[in-house]
Design a protein around this motif. Structure first.
Motif, PDB file in Angstrom:
ATOM      1  N   ARG A 144       1.697 -12.873   8.542  1.00  0.00           N
ATOM      2  CA  ARG A 144       0.434 -13.603   8.583  1.00  0.00           C
ATOM      3  C   ARG A 144      -0.711 -12.635   8.348  1.00  0.00           C
ATOM      4  NH1 ARG A 144       1.531 -17.276  13.788  1.00  0.00           N
ATOM      5  NH2 ARG A 144       1.780 -15.184  14.579  1.00  0.00           N
ATOM      6  N   SER A 145      -1.844 -13.200   7.987  1.00  0.00           N
ATOM      7  CA  SER A 145      -3.025 -12.385   7.740  1.00  0.00           C
ATOM      8  C   SER A 145      -3.277 -11.470   8.950  1.00  0.00           C
ATOM      9  CB  SER A 145      -4.181 -13.359   7.504  1.00  0.00           C
ATOM     10  OG  SER A 145      -5.373 -12.731   7.685  1.00  0.00           O
ATOM     11  N   GLY A 146      -3.499 -10.163   8.699  1.00  0.00           N
ATOM     12  CA  GLY A 146      -3.743  -9.216   9.800  1.00  0.00           C
ATOM     13  C   GLY A 146      -2.499  -8.507  10.300  1.00  0.00           C
ATOM     14  N   ASP A 147      -1.309  -8.905   9.762  1.00  0.00           N
ATOM     15  CA  ASP A 147      -0.066  -8.217  10.163  1.00  0.00           C
ATOM     16  C   ASP A 147       0.090  -6.914   9.379  1.00  0.00           C
ATOM     17  OD1 ASP A 147       0.593 -10.215  11.851  1.00  0.00           O
ATOM     18  OD2 ASP A 147       2.166 -11.112  10.596  1.00  0.00           O
ATOM     19  N   VAL A 148       0.786  -5.950  10.015  1.00  0.00           N
ATOM     20  CA  VAL A 148       1.093  -4.686   9.328  1.00  0.00           C
ATOM     21  C   VAL A 148       2.593  -4.414   9.440  1.00  0.00           C
ATOM     22  CG1 VAL A 148       0.688  -2.188   9.219  1.00  0.00           C
ATOM     23  CG2 VAL A 148      -1.163  -3.704   9.952  1.00  0.00           C
ATOM     24  N   ILE A 149       3.217  -4.118   8.308  1.00  0.00           N
ATOM     25  CA  ILE A 149       4.623  -3.709   8.295  1.00  0.00           C
ATOM     26  C   ILE A 149       4.705  -2.323   7.670  1.00  0.00           C
ATOM     27  CG2 ILE A 149       6.855  -4.098   7.127  1.00  0.00           C
ATOM     28  CD1 ILE A 149       6.555  -7.037   7.476  1.00  0.00           C
ATOM     29  N   LEU A 150       5.485  -1.430   8.283  1.00  0.00           N
ATOM     30  CA  LEU A 150       5.779  -0.142   7.649  1.00  0.00           C
ATOM     31  C   LEU A 150       7.254  -0.150   7.253  1.00  0.00           C
ATOM     32  CD1 LEU A 150       5.220   2.852   6.860  1.00  0.00           C
ATOM     33  CD2 LEU A 150       5.732   3.466   9.232  1.00  0.00           C
ATOM     34  N   LEU A 151       7.528   0.145   5.989  1.00  0.00           N
ATOM     35  CA  LEU A 151       8.912   0.168   5.507  1.00  0.00           C
ATOM     36  C   LEU A 151       9.498   1.585   5.613  1.00  0.00           C
ATOM     37  CD1 LEU A 151       8.564  -2.131   2.349  1.00  0.00           C
ATOM     38  CD2 LEU A 151       9.106  -2.769   4.713  1.00  0.00           C
ATOM     39  N   VAL A 164       0.839  -1.201   0.000  1.00  0.00           N
ATOM     40  CA  VAL A 164       0.000   0.000   0.000  1.00  0.00           C
ATOM     41  C   VAL A 164       0.875   1.252   0.000  1.00  0.00           C
ATOM     42  CG1 VAL A 164      -1.972   1.152   1.087  1.00  0.00           C
ATOM     43  CG2 VAL A 164      -1.607  -1.302   1.479  1.00  0.00           C
ATOM     44  N   ARG A 165       0.775   2.064  -1.053  1.00  0.00           N
ATOM     45  CA  ARG A 165       1.504   3.338  -1.098  1.00  0.00           C
ATOM     46  C   ARG A 165       0.631   4.369  -0.389  1.00  0.00           C
ATOM     47  NH1 ARG A 165       4.292   7.756  -0.754  1.00  0.00           N
ATOM     48  NH2 ARG A 165       5.636   8.373  -2.487  1.00  0.00           N
ATOM     49  N   VAL A 166       1.163   4.915   0.695  1.00  0.00           N
ATOM     50  CA  VAL A 166       0.439   5.946   1.434  1.00  0.00           C
ATOM     51  C   VAL A 166       1.287   7.212   1.442  1.00  0.00           C
ATOM     52  CG1 VAL A 166      -0.909   4.405   2.924  1.00  0.00           C
ATOM     53  CG2 VAL A 166       1.421   5.021   3.589  1.00  0.00           C
ATOM     54  N   ASP A 167       0.690   8.305   1.897  1.00  0.00           N
ATOM     55  CA  ASP A 167       1.461   9.538   2.039  1.00  0.00           C
ATOM     56  C   ASP A 167       1.569   9.860   3.529  1.00  0.00           C
ATOM     57  OD1 ASP A 167       2.592  11.969   2.127  1.00  0.00           O
ATOM     58  OD2 ASP A 167       1.223  12.952   0.742  1.00  0.00           O
ATOM     59  N   PHE A 168       2.676   9.407   4.117  1.00  0.00           N
ATOM     60  CA  PHE A 168       2.942   9.692   5.539  1.00  0.00           C
ATOM     61  C   PHE A 168       3.947  10.842   5.667  1.00  0.00           C
ATOM     62  CE2 PHE A 168       1.902   5.093   7.143  1.00  0.00           C
ATOM     63  CZ  PHE A 168       0.555   5.397   7.141  1.00  0.00           C
ATOM     64  N   LYS A 189      -2.763  -1.387  17.575  1.00  0.00           N
ATOM     65  CA  LYS A 189      -2.284  -2.694  17.151  1.00  0.00           C
ATOM     66  C   LYS A 189      -0.773  -2.601  16.958  1.00  0.00           C
ATOM     67  CE  LYS A 189      -2.850  -5.421  12.976  1.00  0.00           C
ATOM     68  NZ  LYS A 189      -2.830  -6.688  13.692  1.00  0.00           N
ATOM     69  N   ASP A 190      -0.057  -3.673  17.267  1.00  0.00           N
ATOM     70  CA  ASP A 190       1.391  -3.680  17.040  1.00  0.00           C
ATOM     71  C   ASP A 190       1.665  -3.715  15.547  1.00  0.00           C
ATOM     72  OD1 ASP A 190       2.076  -3.617  19.636  1.00  0.00           O
ATOM     73  OD2 ASP A 190       2.270  -5.802  19.866  1.00  0.00           O
ATOM     74  N   ILE A 191       2.641  -2.903  15.133  1.00  0.00           N
ATOM     75  CA  ILE A 191       3.050  -3.016  13.737  1.00  0.00           C
ATOM     76  C   ILE A 191       4.570  -3.164  13.717  1.00  0.00           C
ATOM     77  CG2 ILE A 191       1.116  -1.564  12.982  1.00  0.00           C
ATOM     78  CD1 ILE A 191       3.173   0.542  12.224  1.00  0.00           C
ATOM     79  N   VAL A 250       6.532   7.738  12.613  1.00  0.00           N
ATOM     80  CA  VAL A 250       5.185   7.516  12.077  1.00  0.00           C
ATOM     81  C   VAL A 250       4.680   6.135  12.528  1.00  0.00           C
ATOM     82  CG1 VAL A 250       3.837   7.193   9.959  1.00  0.00           C
ATOM     83  CG2 VAL A 250       5.508   9.044  10.105  1.00  0.00           C
ATOM     84  N   ALA A 251       5.612   5.171  12.567  1.00  0.00           N
ATOM     85  CA  ALA A 251       5.231   3.809  12.979  1.00  0.00           C
ATOM     86  C   ALA A 251       4.618   3.851  14.380  1.00  0.00           C
ATOM     87  CB  ALA A 251       6.448   2.894  12.951  1.00  0.00           C
ATOM     88  N   LYS A 252       5.242   4.638  15.254  1.00  0.00           N
ATOM     89  CA  LYS A 252       4.738   4.740  16.632  1.00  0.00           C
ATOM     90  C   LYS A 252       3.330   5.320  16.672  1.00  0.00           C
ATOM     91  CE  LYS A 252       8.766   5.828  19.301  1.00  0.00           C
ATOM     92  NZ  LYS A 252       9.391   7.037  19.779  1.00  0.00           N
TER      93      LYS A 252
END
Ligand code: AMP
Length: 398
Positions: A109-116, A19-23, A88-90, A78-80
């Protein structure tokens, strides 16, 4: 509605969704986030993907690191904030491509979130480098673009990536931006009135030319009004005038007349000898700007006139402040305009450049139908351009 696919039209269950977002959030002098509107704006898309059982990999840029690692522009902060907003933990990774990123993504796994990490730590991002785009694309099985504010740029993370990954769909923020804009400009309830302000005519000519073909009335304020006033023969003192745009201003005035579009300019102005908060100010009719003084805001008579013009509007589109609103003494015209627009019965859309900053300074901004999250992207829509970030999305029939 553009003929593109959106996130609710594709299957994302158990899929790795890039997902490309604008953070690209503003930071204060302590390096803390001073406004998290941009993070909140994409929560509907992230929450939807989580509800649908996707694995969410978020990519974004922040600031202008010019292709080099800059700890001050790390997305870790931003992750924080995102963790708190999602409750939710990311997982935050300190790179956006490479073996470690790939391995972490494969373990999701399904429901996980990673921010690069910040995409612009690589110069390849803004160069729309194919190899970089491919490496990003390999992380996902579906691509969602919810970064409207960068949709006018053809970068690796919003355009290049779509060469290697399909489907490429819009997120809910993208959908909202496009839907509001189209309902205002393509199928407007009339009268449709545009308000244009800001610094220079040169930055807005394309928007002016395009708007003249679509609107019923147009109000011109801000610095750009003085080029028009000079073109029709007023003495404008030291006001911001672009001499090389006088012909263009005349051409726009003529074209408005030929098309029956009513064009309104300020009738009075707040003047000063300098752009300074401590400067002595006066309010004068537009015919009486003394040499050595400059117009820095619209005056009260213009505010009343513009409010009357907007009285019966059914749709209002606004870009650009009425004066140097950053300084209190020259902010009244813009703030009064926010009040008028906010209290109008029309559908009201505001965006582009600093206009959203001005609007948020007034407590009534929540009454505006839609405040765009895109500065340059919104302006390019006003210019009638197709945005590369939207064009790259998968079409419905494909
Ligand atoms: P823009 O990015 O083109 O929308 O321009 C926004 C900028 O225009 C703001 O920073 C304002 O301070 C500036 N501006 C608005 N009115 C004037 C004016 N009359 N003279 C000089 N600058 C102005």
């Amino acid at each position: 509605m553009v003929n593109k696919l959106f996130v609710d039209q594709v299957n994302v269950k158990n899929k790795r969704v890039l997902v490309r977002v604008d953070f690209n959030v503003p930071l204060d002098s302590m390096g803390e986030i001073s406004d998290d509107t941009r993070i909140r704006a994409v929560l509907p898309t992230i929450n939807y993907l989580l509800d649908e059982g996707a694995k969410v990999i978020l990519i974004s840029h922040m600031g202008r690191p010019k292709g080099k690692r800059d700890p001050k522009l790390s997305l870790a902060i931003v992750a924080k904030r995102l963790q708190r907003l999602l409750q939710k933990d990311i997982l935050f990774l300190n790179d956006c491509i490479g073996h470690e990123v790939k391995a972490a993504v494969e373990r999701m796994r399904s429901g996980d979130v990673i921010l690069l990490e910040n995409l612009r730590f690589y110069a390849e991002e803004e160069k729309n480098d194919e190899n970089f785009a491919r490496q990003l694309a390999e992380l996902g099985e579906v691509f969602v673009n919810d970064a409207f504010a960068t949709a006018h740029r053809a970068h690796a993370s919003n355009v290049g990536v779509c060469k290697f990954l399909s489907p490429c769909v819009g997120g809910f923020l993208m959908k909202k931006e496009i839907t509001y804009f189209q309902s205002a400009m393509e199928h407007p309830v009339r009268p449709l009135v545009a308000i244009l302000g800001g610094a220079k005519v040169s930055g807005k000519i394309e928007a002016l030319r395009n708007l003249i073909n679509k609107v019923d009335k147009i109000i011109i304020g801000g610095g750009m009004a003085f080029t028009f006033l000079k073109a029709i023969g007023y003495e404008t003192g030291k006001s911001m005038v672009e001499e090389n745009m006088l012909d263009v201003a005349m051409e726009i005035l003529k074209s408005a007349k030929n098309q029956g579009v009513k064009l309104y300019l300020p009738v009075d102005v707040v003047i000063a000898e300098e752009v300074d908060p401590r400067a002595v100010t006066k309010i004068v009719p537009i015919q009486e700007i003394p040499a050595g003084w400059m117009g820095l805001d619209i005056g009260p008579a213009s505010t009343t006139l513009f409010a009357e013009v907007l009285e019966n509007a059914k749709t209002i589109v606004w870009n650009g402040p009425m004066g140097v609103f950053e300084i209190d003494a020259f902010s009244r015209g813009t703030l009064a305009m926010v009040n008028t627009v906010a209290n109008s019965y029309a559908m009201t859309i505001v965006g582009g450049g600093d206009t959203d900053v001005a609007v948020h300074r007034v407590g009534e901004s929540y009454k505006i139908s839609y405040i765009s999250t895109g500065g340059g992207a919104f302006l390019e829509l006003l210019e009638g351009k197709e945005l590369p970030g939207i064009a790259a999305l998968t079409s419905k029939e494909a």
